[in-house]
Design a protein around this motif. Sequence first.
Motif, short mmCIF file in Angstrom:
data_model
loop_
_atom_site.label_atom_id
_atom_site.label_comp_id
_atom_site.label_asym_id
_atom_site.label_seq_id
_atom_site.Cartn_x
_atom_site.Cartn_y
_atom_site.Cartn_z
N LEU A 183 0.71 -1.34 0.05
CA LEU A 183 0.04 0.36 -0.16
C LEU A 183 0.57 1.43 0.04
CD1 LEU A 183 -2.44 -0.98 1.97
CD2 LEU A 183 -2.91 -0.94 0.49
N VAL A 184 2.09 1.78 1.14
CA VAL A 184 2.85 2.49 1.23
C VAL A 184 3.69 2.54 -0.29
CG1 VAL A 184 4.27 3.46 2.14
CG2 VAL A 184 2.78 2.38 3.35
N GLY A 185 4.41 1.65 -0.94
CA GLY A 185 5.31 1.60 -2.01
C GLY A 185 4.31 1.86 -3.45
N VAL A 186 2.97 1.31 -3.64
CA VAL A 186 2.41 1.48 -4.03
C VAL A 186 1.85 3.30 -4.52
CG1 VAL A 186 0.25 1.48 -5.63
CG2 VAL A 186 1.16 -0.16 -4.92
N SER A 187 1.65 3.39 -3.33
CA SER A 187 1.45 5.03 -3.07
C SER A 187 2.51 6.25 -3.47
CB SER A 187 0.62 5.72 -1.45
OG SER A 187 -0.37 4.60 -1.65
N LEU A 188 3.25 5.90 -2.95
CA LEU A 188 5.14 6.57 -3.11
C LEU A 188 5.24 6.21 -5.11
CD1 LEU A 188 7.13 5.64 -0.32
CD2 LEU A 188 5.97 7.66 -0.88
N LEU A 189 4.63 5.37 -4.96
CA LEU A 189 5.23 4.78 -7.17
C LEU A 189 4.37 6.26 -7.66
CD1 LEU A 189 6.07 1.38 -8.25
CD2 LEU A 189 7.14 3.29 -7.69
N GLY A 190 3.06 6.54 -7.54
CA GLY A 190 2.25 6.93 -7.73
C GLY A 190 2.27 8.74 -7.59
N LEU A 191 2.93 8.38 -6.35
CA LEU A 191 3.65 10.20 -6.19
C LEU A 191 4.26 10.35 -7.12
CD1 LEU A 191 3.05 13.32 -4.52
CD2 LEU A 191 4.32 11.35 -2.76
N ALA A 192 5.61 10.02 -7.12
CA ALA A 192 6.63 10.13 -8.32
C ALA A 192 6.04 9.95 -9.37
CB ALA A 192 7.72 9.03 -7.82
N ALA A 193 5.18 9.44 -9.76
CA ALA A 193 4.28 9.79 -11.10
C ALA A 193 3.63 11.19 -11.29
CB ALA A 193 3.54 8.55 -12.32
N SER A 194 3.10 11.30 -10.21
CA SER A 194 2.40 12.76 -10.55
C SER A 194 3.44 13.68 -10.81
CB SER A 194 1.30 12.50 -9.16
OG SER A 194 2.21 12.99 -7.69
N THR A 195 4.60 13.97 -9.93
CA THR A 195 5.15 14.53 -10.17
C THR A 195 5.51 15.40 -11.84
OG1 THR A 195 7.29 13.60 -9.67
CG2 THR A 195 5.71 14.69 -7.96
N LEU A 196 5.41 14.03 -12.35
CA LEU A 196 5.80 14.65 -13.45
C LEU A 196 4.84 15.15 -14.64
CD1 LEU A 196 8.12 10.87 -13.82
CD2 LEU A 196 8.90 13.57 -13.23
N VAL A 197 3.66 15.01 -14.04
CA VAL A 197 2.73 15.22 -14.40
C VAL A 197 2.59 16.70 -15.39
CG1 VAL A 197 0.17 15.73 -14.10
CG2 VAL A 197 1.03 13.65 -13.71
N PRO A 198 2.70 17.36 -17.04
CA PRO A 198 2.82 18.84 -16.63
C PRO A 198 1.64 18.83 -15.70
CG PRO A 198 2.72 17.41 -18.82
CD PRO A 198 1.92 16.26 -17.67
N SER A 199 1.87 20.57 -16.03
CA SER A 199 1.45 21.90 -15.03
C SER A 199 0.12 22.03 -16.07
CB SER A 199 1.91 23.53 -15.49
OG SER A 199 0.85 24.21 -14.58
N ALA A 200 -1.46 21.76 -15.56
CA ALA A 200 -2.01 22.18 -16.19
C ALA A 200 -3.37 23.60 -16.06
CB ALA A 200 -2.81 21.41 -16.56
N PRO A 201 -2.54 24.59 -15.92
CA PRO A 201 -3.39 25.93 -15.11
C PRO A 201 -4.93 25.74 -15.45
CG PRO A 201 -2.13 26.48 -16.75
CD PRO A 201 -1.59 25.21 -17.10
N ALA A 202 -5.31 26.22 -13.40
CA ALA A 202 -6.80 26.75 -14.11
C ALA A 202 -7.31 27.20 -14.96
CB ALA A 202 -6.96 27.51 -12.64
N LEU A 203 -8.92 27.07 -15.39
CA LEU A 203 -9.46 27.26 -16.56
C LEU A 203 -10.85 28.88 -15.90
CD1 LEU A 203 -9.91 24.16 -18.78
CD2 LEU A 203 -7.93 26.43 -18.59
N ALA A 204 -10.77 28.64 -14.52
CA ALA A 204 -12.33 29.93 -14.29
C ALA A 204 -11.30 30.37 -12.99
CB ALA A 204 -12.98 28.51 -13.63
N GLY A 205 -11.92 31.46 -12.57
CA GLY A 205 -11.28 32.71 -11.96
C GLY A 205 -12.61 32.71 -10.58
N GLY A 206 -12.42 33.15 -9.29
CA GLY A 206 -13.60 33.03 -8.31
C GLY A 206 -13.42 32.31 -7.19
N SER A 207 -13.47 32.53 -5.91
CA SER A 207 -13.55 31.23 -4.67
C SER A 207 -13.64 30.01 -4.70
CB SER A 207 -13.76 32.02 -3.31
OG SER A 207 -14.91 32.51 -3.61
N VAL A 208 -14.13 28.80 -3.92
CA VAL A 208 -14.12 27.87 -4.03
C VAL A 208 -14.73 27.49 -2.76
CG1 VAL A 208 -13.39 25.80 -3.98
CG2 VAL A 208 -12.01 26.91 -5.28
#
Length: 648
Positions: A183-208
């Motif tokens: 469980l922890v090892g697969v989570s670490l692999l997923g976290l490592a892969a997520s850091t390689l995802v290119p930036s995807a800026p927000a398309l809407a403004g305002g608060s959440v």
Amino acid sequence: MSAERHLIRSRCFAPFFWTQALGAFNDNVFKNVLLLLITFVAVPQLGWDAGLVNNLAAALFILPYLLFSAWGGQLADHRNKRSLIIGLKLLELATMIAATAALLFNAYALLLGLLFLMGTQSALFGPVKYAILPQHVPRTELVRANAWVEMGTFLAILLGTLGAGALAAIGGVQARWIIASVLVGVSLLGLAASTLVPSAPALAGGSVRWQPLSGSFRVLRDAWRSPVLFRTLLGISMFWFLGASYLTQLPLWAAEVMRGQADAVTALLAAFAVGVGLGSLICAHLSAGRLEIGLVPIGGLLLALAGFDFAAHPTFAGTANTLLDLIAMPRFWWMLTDLVLIGIGGGLYIIPLYTLIQVRSEETQRARMIAANNVLNALFMVLSALFGMLLIGILDISLSSFFTALAGISLATALVCALLVPRAMMRISIFVLVHLWYRLRISGLDNIPREGPAIVVCNHVSFMDALVMGGASPRPLRFLMDKPIYESPWLHWFFRMAGAIPVASERRDPKGMRRALDLVSEALGNGEVVMLFPEGRLTRDGRTKEFRRGIELIIRRDPVPVVPAALSGLWGSWSSRYGKGAFRSLPHRFRARVCLAFAQPLSADEASRETLQASVMALKASIDGQAQNSPVSAEAPDDERTGENDHR
């Protein structure tokens, strides 16, 4: 397959694919390990009620989708999606570390709480999962990307389910450490892969704002305002209703109908997951970079037909069949084939619907539309549980009758989809048939405008021309055709469904031409593509005849881009006027090579009869050499095959 390999290796897609696939795998390992521990350890030791706790676990995983999907949609629209993905993977890692402690100290109540937290992480990740793709993947690759995501998700679910069973079977303290490490090892692999995802800026403004229930109602209300999108959401939710119903009852089917053991359930789940993966890849291949919404009713029909056959299987012989026993039975393989076909139908059905949400949603609200989809999916999955309880638990119907009912629902869904998109379904059906009958080589498809009105003009060689053009075009075509043929008693329904526009000669019907021009103007006004053969009749000698003045009348009324096209390889076929005439003999050539080319569009000012005819003839001359293996290459002289010389 080169396009698929390029996509799965690309920097814009591969990191995200592995991030979501590893997350789906971890979800299912954790959820299934927890259910096994509760059923076989916690219930005997603590005296818990197995049915109550298992249903509670299912509710704890589904509830976050109802509470947090809308918030996740807002976050995905208003925040950088890459940063959001990394944050959610950190939440997954923290959850798995806490699960490690709970496993080692037998804190089963804490594990149930962590299941709710894992469901929350999945609910927040869902809107990002599909909203990020249009920002990183070109529109022509969107169907293929969705197919990979869907295939990866289902295979991850399957591997996670199988992995949970294998890990739980080890037993003892050693198994707890191995499970925690996975469980922890697969989570670490997923976290490592997520850091390689290119930036995807927000398309809407305002608060959440976090408003769980009101937020869910709000996104559903926003989706309701777009009839096409809301119908799409209902279609996707129906898939999850059917999928949840199948997956929930397959263990009972394996026990009561197959007389099998736990490994029989694994085989059934594997067949279904492999089918969805195959269906996703087939959908990507048939779509060829286009949104083929016509695959939806076809997939639904396949799902229904295979479902009826699956439900018809009688009870197997034996009392405790092992997987080896079942493998020796032909009916077992037949059953697996049915489930693979059900999965393929599901893949063909679901991928275009997900793509339609991405394409038709406004950029600033895309994630919220996907959040609305997740809310509806969760509601329909709850309905599937209630449906199973009603039919099997209260009405006490047989499993065969239950699966027959599911197949009936699939058939009704397919028919509704077919009524909603008849021309799209007809277009993809023709596309498949044309590619089976001919070796079709197409060039210049990008010259057809992706959006907006346009006219396509082409030389007229055979009665199959319209089918070839309609099957090859990336957009549905409205055809002009001779009125007597349009009113044929046997084919009128087909031409009407295809949106053909009947044209009568001014001599036979003085007002017929005006009515046809009005229908053409209406189609172009709606942003459609109109296809016509300006020669006005089928060639009798293979040569391109003089273009008639009707094309100029149309362009004068509606000045839209005109795309010249040319066909080669059909002159001399059984559907042309070569020799004895069309359809007066049986087809004598299968898989003939046919070439179709589209030239760059001409503006309305440039598009006269003469320039269009010259463009079509030049285009035809350039592709004639590619269709050397024509149906009559051994019997028709060159002048008849190419039509470039006088017919003797």
